[in-house]
Design a protein around this motif. Structure first.
Motif, PDB file in Angstrom:
ATOM      1  N   GLU A 139       0.251  12.641  10.271  1.00  0.00           N
ATOM      2  CA  GLU A 139       0.064  12.095  11.613  1.00  0.00           C
ATOM      3  C   GLU A 139      -0.400  10.641  11.569  1.00  0.00           C
ATOM      4  N   ASP A 140      -1.153  10.263  10.534  1.00  0.00           N
ATOM      5  CA  ASP A 140      -1.584   8.867  10.396  1.00  0.00           C
ATOM      6  C   ASP A 140      -0.429   7.980   9.960  1.00  0.00           C
ATOM      7  N   ARG A 141       0.390   8.473   9.035  1.00  0.00           N
ATOM      8  CA  ARG A 141       1.565   7.703   8.604  1.00  0.00           C
ATOM      9  C   ARG A 141       2.500   7.452   9.785  1.00  0.00           C
ATOM     10  N   ARG A 142       2.682   8.481  10.599  1.00  0.00           N
ATOM     11  CA  ARG A 142       3.579   8.344  11.754  1.00  0.00           C
ATOM     12  C   ARG A 142       3.010   7.374  12.796  1.00  0.00           C
ATOM     13  N   HIS A 187       0.828  -1.202   0.000  1.00  0.00           N
ATOM     14  CA  HIS A 187       0.000   0.000   0.000  1.00  0.00           C
ATOM     15  C   HIS A 187       0.865   1.257   0.000  1.00  0.00           C
ATOM     16  N   ASP A 188       0.586   2.175  -0.920  1.00  0.00           N
ATOM     17  CA  ASP A 188       1.242   3.473  -0.964  1.00  0.00           C
ATOM     18  C   ASP A 188       0.534   4.391   0.027  1.00  0.00           C
ATOM     19  N   LEU A 189       1.259   4.865   1.033  1.00  0.00           N
ATOM     20  CA  LEU A 189       0.650   5.657   2.111  1.00  0.00           C
ATOM     21  C   LEU A 189       0.860   7.157   1.954  1.00  0.00           C
ATOM     22  N   ARG A 190       1.461   7.592   0.855  1.00  0.00           N
ATOM     23  CA  ARG A 190       1.864   8.997   0.752  1.00  0.00           C
ATOM     24  C   ARG A 190       0.705   9.982   0.743  1.00  0.00           C
ATOM     25  N   SER A 191      -0.493   9.538   0.381  1.00  0.00           N
ATOM     26  CA  SER A 191      -1.653  10.441   0.363  1.00  0.00           C
ATOM     27  C   SER A 191      -2.378  10.496   1.708  1.00  0.00           C
TER      28      SER A 191
END
Length: 294
Positions: A126-129, A118-122
């Motif tokens: 704060e959710d990615r972290r 899954h590409d998380l860049r979008s």
């Protein structure tokens, strides 16, 4: 599927931390920006410019292989810690340039770009972290970059008093986009020092520098950003002092070396013996004529 290196998102440099509550504030560690990739070909470590440094980071790569995920791309800062518990850039440079990989490196992870296909860049930063925090094992040499509580001003005050390099502020809700952005901001800690101006370096196509010594020892160069009238005044002073001694370890043709007597105030990164990211902010004649370098 083999994952490709992603060009980093780069914070812009600001003099002051941002206002408001919608920012995440982290310590800016003094090291090398690093991107870690795991896919069907194994673990790879990349520099900010996309060079493969897996061999130099072999011990960190072995630890990264233990992270429980099929694939990932995360970013962090590779650092070394000195006896005072601070990141030491000069020790890091020496360790990375050595013939054997150093086991004394740490990686402070701060963002997750890809996980298990899954590409998380979008996603908001704060959710990615939050996801990254759950992925990083902790307790070893790969650590999570914790957010600092408080306002930007309060965090910067603490960072400055602790003699750290600076802080990075990230706007909540910001997505990951390669290249410079003002949604991420870096604020560095500087100090001003008075040093002897012992040389000038003027090369076509490059910004002019003054070369400085402190207590008789060469400490490096500081860029000149004066307006035309003050710059001319500096060059007038310089011309009367050309012909000074060459510092030990420096080349005669590297610069115009000056006779003693010219002093400058430089703004440079805090906590460093040698000048880094330095700028000349003022200059004057020292009537005592002190100087000399070793």
């Amino acid at each position: 599927m083999r994952l490709k290196f992603i060009r980093p998102m780069e914070p812009e440099l600001y003099d002051d931390p941002p206002k408001g509550d919608e920012w995440i504030h982290e310590i800016k560690f003094d090291g090398y920006r690093t991107q870690v990739i795991k896919d069907e070909d194994g673990i790879r470590f990349y520099t900010k410019r996309g060079f493969d440094w897996t061999g130099r980071y072999r011990f960190l790569a072995e630890e990264a292989a233990g992270i429980e995920a099929d694939t990932f791309i995360f970013e962090g800062e590779t650092i070394m810690i000195n006896d005072a518990g601070l990141s030491d850039f000069h020790a890091l440079q020496a360790a990375v340039s050595g013939r054997r990989p150093s086991p004394d490196l740490y990686l402070v992870a701060f963002d997750l770009l890809h996980l298990n296909g899954h590409d998380l860049r979008s996603m908001p930063v704060e959710d990615r972290r939050e996801i990254l925090h759950g992925v990083i094992l902790g307790g070893g040499r790969i650590q999570f970059s914790e957010a600092m509580p408080g306002t930007g001003d309060a965090v910067f005050h603490l960072v400055d008093k602790a003699n750290l390099e600076g802080m990075v502020s990230k706007q909540e809700g910001s997505v990951y986009r390669s290249g410079p952005t003002n949604q991420w901001r870096k604020i560095k800690c500087f100090e001003e020092k008075d040093m002897d101006i012992i040389g000038v370096k003027r090369e076509p196509g490059n910004a002019a520098q003054v070369l400085m010594a402190d207590a008789g020892r060469y400490r490096g160069g500081a860029f000149i950003a004066f307006k035309a009238d003050k710059r001319k005044a500096l060059w007038d002073r310089v011309q009367g002092k050309v012909g000074g001694p060459v510092p030990k370890g420096q080349k005669k043709d590297k610069a115009e070396w000056l006779k003693p007597g010219l002093v400058g105030r430089v703004r440079t990164l805090k906590g460093e013996e040698d000048l880094r990211h330095a700028k000349l902010v003022d200059f004057w004649e020292d009537k005592r004529g002190k100087g000399g370098t070793v």
